[in-house]
Design a protein around this motif. Structure first.
Motif, PDB file in Angstrom:
ATOM      1  N   UNK A   1      40.864  56.408  43.508  1.00  0.00           N
ATOM      2  CA  UNK A   1      40.001  55.587  43.899  1.00  0.00           C
ATOM      3  C   UNK A   1      40.608  54.523  44.763  1.00  0.00           C
ATOM      4  N   UNK A   2      39.682  53.903  45.687  1.00  0.00           N
ATOM      5  CA  UNK A   2      40.174  52.787  46.595  1.00  0.00           C
ATOM      6  C   UNK A   2      40.198  51.561  45.709  1.00  0.00           C
ATOM      7  N   UNK A   3      41.543  50.983  45.654  1.00  0.00           N
ATOM      8  CA  UNK A   3      41.447  49.778  44.764  1.00  0.00           C
ATOM      9  C   UNK A   3      40.469  48.690  45.383  1.00  0.00           C
ATOM     10  N   UNK A   4      40.022  47.777  44.532  1.00  0.00           N
ATOM     11  CA  UNK A   4      38.978  46.774  44.773  1.00  0.00           C
ATOM     12  C   UNK A   4      39.622  45.729  45.693  1.00  0.00           C
ATOM     13  N   UNK A   5      41.173  45.403  45.317  1.00  0.00           N
ATOM     14  CA  UNK A   5      41.697  44.530  46.262  1.00  0.00           C
ATOM     15  C   UNK A   5      41.745  44.872  47.830  1.00  0.00           C
ATOM     16  N   UNK A   6      41.815  46.187  48.114  1.00  0.00           N
ATOM     17  CA  UNK A   6      41.700  46.770  49.212  1.00  0.00           C
ATOM     18  C   UNK A   6      40.415  46.548  50.047  1.00  0.00           C
ATOM     19  N   UNK A   7      38.977  46.868  49.206  1.00  0.00           N
ATOM     20  CA  UNK A   7      37.965  46.566  49.640  1.00  0.00           C
ATOM     21  C   UNK A   7      37.738  45.158  50.173  1.00  0.00           C
ATOM     22  N   UNK A   8      38.128  44.294  49.133  1.00  0.00           N
ATOM     23  CA  UNK A   8      37.954  42.915  49.387  1.00  0.00           C
ATOM     24  C   UNK A   8      38.662  42.493  50.700  1.00  0.00           C
ATOM     25  N   UNK A   9      39.741  42.981  50.953  1.00  0.00           N
ATOM     26  CA  UNK A   9      40.618  42.653  52.207  1.00  0.00           C
ATOM     27  C   UNK A   9      39.787  43.284  53.588  1.00  0.00           C
ATOM     28  N   UNK A  10      39.209  44.236  53.318  1.00  0.00           N
ATOM     29  CA  UNK A  10      38.483  45.300  54.369  1.00  0.00           C
ATOM     30  C   UNK A  10      37.114  44.201  54.666  1.00  0.00           C
ATOM     31  N   UNK A  11      36.664  43.682  53.350  1.00  0.00           N
ATOM     32  CA  UNK A  11      35.245  42.950  53.910  1.00  0.00           C
ATOM     33  C   UNK A  11      35.805  41.609  54.439  1.00  0.00           C
ATOM     34  N   UNK A  12      36.797  41.035  54.022  1.00  0.00           N
ATOM     35  CA  UNK A  12      37.325  39.712  54.646  1.00  0.00           C
ATOM     36  C   UNK A  12      37.750  40.009  56.160  1.00  0.00           C
ATOM     37  N   UNK A  13      38.038  41.033  56.550  1.00  0.00           N
ATOM     38  CA  UNK A  13      38.546  41.133  57.789  1.00  0.00           C
ATOM     39  C   UNK A  13      37.249  41.345  58.863  1.00  0.00           C
ATOM     40  N   UNK A  14      36.187  41.968  58.197  1.00  0.00           N
ATOM     41  CA  UNK A  14      34.956  42.221  58.960  1.00  0.00           C
ATOM     42  C   UNK A  14      34.368  40.965  60.010  1.00  0.00           C
ATOM     43  N   UNK A  15      34.607  39.725  59.632  1.00  0.00           N
ATOM     44  CA  UNK A  15      33.840  38.702  60.509  1.00  0.00           C
ATOM     45  C   UNK A  15      34.971  38.484  61.546  1.00  0.00           C
ATOM     46  N   UNK A  16      36.316  38.779  61.316  1.00  0.00           N
ATOM     47  CA  UNK A  16      37.213  38.507  62.295  1.00  0.00           C
ATOM     48  C   UNK A  16      37.052  39.913  63.654  1.00  0.00           C
ATOM     49  N   UNK A  17      36.828  40.978  62.840  1.00  0.00           N
ATOM     50  CA  UNK A  17      36.652  42.111  63.681  1.00  0.00           C
ATOM     51  C   UNK A  17      35.314  41.773  64.686  1.00  0.00           C
ATOM     52  N   UNK A  18      34.644  41.153  64.096  1.00  0.00           N
ATOM     53  CA  UNK A  18      33.163  40.727  65.133  1.00  0.00           C
ATOM     54  C   UNK A  18      33.562  40.062  66.229  1.00  0.00           C
ATOM     55  N   UNK A  19      34.417  38.885  65.737  1.00  0.00           N
ATOM     56  CA  UNK A  19      34.916  37.785  66.760  1.00  0.00           C
ATOM     57  C   UNK A  19      35.704  38.631  67.735  1.00  0.00           C
ATOM     58  N   UNK A  20      36.552  39.614  67.346  1.00  0.00           N
ATOM     59  CA  UNK A  20      37.478  40.419  68.424  1.00  0.00           C
ATOM     60  C   UNK A  20      36.596  41.040  69.121  1.00  0.00           C
ATOM     61  N   UNK A  21      35.519  41.595  68.749  1.00  0.00           N
ATOM     62  CA  UNK A  21      34.856  42.839  69.647  1.00  0.00           C
ATOM     63  C   UNK A  21      34.012  41.729  70.453  1.00  0.00           C
ATOM     64  N   UNK A  22      33.374  40.743  69.963  1.00  0.00           N
ATOM     65  CA  UNK A  22      32.875  39.976  71.027  1.00  0.00           C
ATOM     66  C   UNK A  22      33.667  39.220  72.016  1.00  0.00           C
ATOM     67  N   UNK A  23      34.779  38.958  71.844  1.00  0.00           N
ATOM     68  CA  UNK A  23      35.685  38.583  72.826  1.00  0.00           C
ATOM     69  C   UNK A  23      35.990  39.789  73.963  1.00  0.00           C
ATOM     70  N   UNK A  24      36.301  40.934  73.347  1.00  0.00           N
ATOM     71  CA  UNK A  24      36.223  42.192  74.100  1.00  0.00           C
ATOM     72  C   UNK A  24      35.365  42.340  75.138  1.00  0.00           C
ATOM     73  N   UNK A  25      33.915  42.532  74.494  1.00  0.00           N
ATOM     74  CA  UNK A  25      32.894  42.619  75.188  1.00  0.00           C
ATOM     75  C   UNK A  25      32.621  41.722  76.251  1.00  0.00           C
ATOM     76  N   UNK A  26      32.921  40.166  75.911  1.00  0.00           N
ATOM     77  CA  UNK A  26      32.638  39.024  76.952  1.00  0.00           C
ATOM     78  C   UNK A  26      33.563  39.485  78.184  1.00  0.00           C
ATOM     79  N   UNK A  27      35.165  39.803  77.745  1.00  0.00           N
ATOM     80  CA  UNK A  27      35.969  39.957  78.943  1.00  0.00           C
ATOM     81  C   UNK A  27      35.395  41.007  79.711  1.00  0.00           C
TER      82      UNK A  27
END
Ligand code: HEM
Length: 151
Positions: free
Chosen positions: A116-142
């Motif tokens: 089973x994937x540990x909860x701690x891992x899933x929390x980190x993945x969810x915390x990373x999600x908004x930063x991924x959006x910012x990263x992708x928005x910057x990439x698409x803007x460039x």
């Protein structure tokens, strides 16, 4: 001179494919994992693609700056200066938000025993999600700045 510039544009576009392409799908690859075995494979794939992506980003900025040196009027255009600025912001932003989380996630996936994937891992993945959006928005803007070259 003109041919060299065209050659640099070709390398630049190739670098965009190998740099930006993998970066846009890393999260998708991680999210498809349903158990620890799949997650470990997902991290292995990302580990293999990441150096290629870094080479792509390095080539992007090197060829972009070389084109600027060959055609200094580019430094007077808003799109070029903005793309360079956003690219630097992108590098710093990813280094301080996404990369540390990815490192912790990799460590957890390597150390964890069980299917089973540990909860701690899933929390980190969810915390990373908004930063991924910012990263992708910057990439698409460039990318949009590159294609339309406004001002
Ligand atoms: C995410 C990063 C980047 C992507 C995806 C990207 C993508 C592209 C693409 C697709 C083109 C071809 C556009 C066209 O000719 O219609 C292009 C051209 C160009 N890019 Fe980038 N680029 C990126 C970053 C940069 C950076 C950081 C610089 C500056 C240091 C730069 C400088 C240039 C220049 C000078 C051209 C050639 C413009 C011309 O003379 O037609 N690029 N880029």
């Amino acid at each position: 001179m003109h041919q060299l510039y065209t050659f640099l544009v070709a390398i630049h576009i190739f670098a965009a494919i190998i740099g930006v392409g993998p970066a846009l799908v890393f999260n998708r690859i991680l999210k498809t994992a349903g158990n620890m075995h799949e997650l470990k494979s997902a991290h292995k794939i990302i580990g293999k693609l990441n150096p290629l992506s870094s080479i792509g980003f390095g080539l992007l900025v090197i060829t972009g700056l070389l084109m600027g040196l060959m055609n200094p009027s580019l430094f007077k255009t808003v799109w070029y200066v903005a793309a360079l600025g956003l690219f630097i912001i992108l590098g710093i932003y990813s280094a301080f938000t996404i990369e540390p989380k990815m490192k912790s996630m990799l460590n957890i996936s390597e150390a964890h025993v069980g299917e089973n994937i540990p909860q701690e891992y899933i929390q980190l993945l969810n915390k990373k999600a908004p930063h991924d959006w910012v990263q992708n928005a910057l990439l698409i803007t460039i990318f949009i700045l590159m294609v339309f070259k406004p001002w």
